[in-house]
Design an enzyme around this catalytic site. Sequence first.
Site, PDB file in Angstrom:
ATOM      1  N   ILE B   5       0.879  -1.166  -0.092  1.00  0.00           N
ATOM      2  CA  ILE B   5      -0.161   0.010  -0.052  1.00  0.00           C
ATOM      3  C   ILE B   5       0.796   1.260  -0.054  1.00  0.00           C
ATOM      4  O   ILE B   5       0.462   2.293  -0.324  1.00  0.00           O
ATOM      5  CB  ILE B   5      -1.080   0.014   1.384  1.00  0.00           C
ATOM      6  CG1 ILE B   5      -0.460  -0.138   2.464  1.00  0.00           C
ATOM      7  CG2 ILE B   5      -2.266  -0.792   0.990  1.00  0.00           C
ATOM      8  CD1 ILE B   5      -1.238   0.144   3.783  1.00  0.00           C
ATOM      9  N   ALA B   9      11.018   5.618   1.329  1.00  0.00           N
ATOM     10  CA  ALA B   9      12.367   5.760   1.004  1.00  0.00           C
ATOM     11  C   ALA B   9      13.172   4.593   1.646  1.00  0.00           C
ATOM     12  O   ALA B   9      13.977   3.827   1.325  1.00  0.00           O
ATOM     13  CB  ALA B   9      13.082   6.928   1.332  1.00  0.00           C
ATOM     14  N   ALA B  11      11.040   2.026   3.809  1.00  0.00           N
ATOM     15  CA  ALA B  11      10.307   0.652   4.124  1.00  0.00           C
ATOM     16  C   ALA B  11       9.364   0.459   3.353  1.00  0.00           C
ATOM     17  O   ALA B  11       8.640   1.477   2.393  1.00  0.00           O
ATOM     18  CB  ALA B  11       9.696   0.667   5.512  1.00  0.00           C
ATOM     19  N   ASP B 122       8.889  12.032  13.969  1.00  0.00           N
ATOM     20  CA  ASP B 122       8.275  12.722  12.893  1.00  0.00           C
ATOM     21  C   ASP B 122       6.779  12.798  13.104  1.00  0.00           C
ATOM     22  O   ASP B 122       5.842  12.194  12.421  1.00  0.00           O
ATOM     23  CB  ASP B 122       8.250  11.645  11.808  1.00  0.00           C
ATOM     24  CG  ASP B 122       8.141  11.850  10.203  1.00  0.00           C
ATOM     25  OD1 ASP B 122       8.073  13.385  10.275  1.00  0.00           O
ATOM     26  OD2 ASP B 122       8.081  11.226   9.500  1.00  0.00           O
TER      27      ASP B 122
END
Lengths: 329, 208
Positions: B5, B9, B11, B122
């Site tokens: 899905i 960069a 995973a 993040d």
Amino acid sequence: MICLGIEGTAHTISVGIVDKVDEKCKILSHISRTYKPEGGGIHPREAANHHAKHIPSIIEESIEKANIDVKEIDMIGFSIGPGLGPCLRTAATSARTLALLLKKPIVGVNHCIAHLEIGRALTKCNDPVLLYVSGGNTQVIAFMRGRYRVFGETLDIGIGNCLDKFGREIGLSFPAGPKIEKLAKKGNKYISLPYSVKGMDVSFSGILTACIHLLKKERIEDICYSLQETCFSMLAEVTERAMAHTEKEEVLLSGGVACNERLKEIIKKMAQERNAKFFSPPNELLVDNGVMIAWTALLMYASGIEHKIEETNIKQNYRTDEVEIKWRN
Amino acid sequence: MEKLIKRGAEAEIYLSEWRGRKVIVKKRIKKRYRIKELDEEIREKRTKKEALLMASARQAGISVPIIYDVNLDEKKIVMEYVNGERLKDVLDVKSEEEQKEICYKIGEDIANLHLQGIIHGDITTSNMILRDNRIYFIDFGLGMKSEEIEDKGVDLHLLMEAFKAAHRNEKLFSWVIEAYGNFSDESKEVEKKIKEIERRGRYMRRVS
């Protein structure tokens, strides 16, 4: 239109004469002199003295080699920053003198952007993510919303500086990068080092310290090998992140450290793995050069930028994203 | 059946099934540009760290997907599939009252994460999933354990930038900070740090 560009941000003083014909970059001449410290790193004042000594003769030589009359020069470009103050001032002074003498327009160029623009001009890339690696600079740059924006950069020292400092520890003269590259080729054991990627930023000082600590325990060749593999993999990773983030499919490698064959190989592989294209200008234009300054000055001038003499103060900490890029959409 | 899905960069994210459950599989992909030893080391370290951070976040009472399995050989984490809406896609269409409530919850959650020394690394609205009035935090891949005010400041500063880049309501971040202050006793220092980070040149140009 013919531009004479003067580069003098660090240890290299260089003059390039470039003709812009049908939006293409035609190099008429390119002459550089590089200051080599007797020991240690670049001493800014010594480097500036070196530049002052050589600049008059390389200006003359480059005009001669370009086979033009001095009156044919339409404008002057120079590296306004970022860089070492005394070096920048020397280059700026000679650029101002020439501009006033010849009564021609002068344009101050951001050094990092010049690396990118010359790459675009001389390779087939159009809208790349630039990995710019040199002694003092390590940045991942891409064009977005009217500016060249820095997506990632070093949080402490530049990659070249990291290599040079390690080289100094093991008795290699400046610049140590190419010598470390040779030693690394004879290394085969990977020693784990602190791999330091923070988002899209990198940091090298910890790796440097770790390598110095390894000196008594490990073979020098293996340390050099591990140092290169770790640092270059970090650079590939942040560049890849920036490419994924900006959805750009070209990568441009530039700056003095880009002369390293292993770094080229790593970045190329990274690009291939994500079906992106890899570009890098020829080695003599990867290092600091007057050609890139002349070319970028031509682009800037064509987009309506011209500096008054009093606007040509050097900018030691000039940031890449401060510059409004009027010559691109 | 595994279905890809998302490819990041670092995973690949698959929708899959695990013992009769619908799950998400996050696989850290091999990078051929790195030498094998280094590549293995990095992917293993990060997989481990992410699973650990998710587990500690859960202990701190934060909603995160349940981890079903961690496979260090394949560098993958099998986790609960949270069937909700990505906050980035729905925040702007909520009423101001709802937005305020959501931001209060975000502020409380981040304060709790930070109290446990968990830095997400993040925090953006792309990494939050809204389900049943709960906010699920995902993607701890850039996270770390730290008690430093600096790291907490950077963590929140990133959210501020994410709000600016992706959402219209300018009050969102101030609500987060308000709630953060109610649950953290370091909030004054952290707020000061955020202002300091803003002034640092290198963060001025952050884009997303």
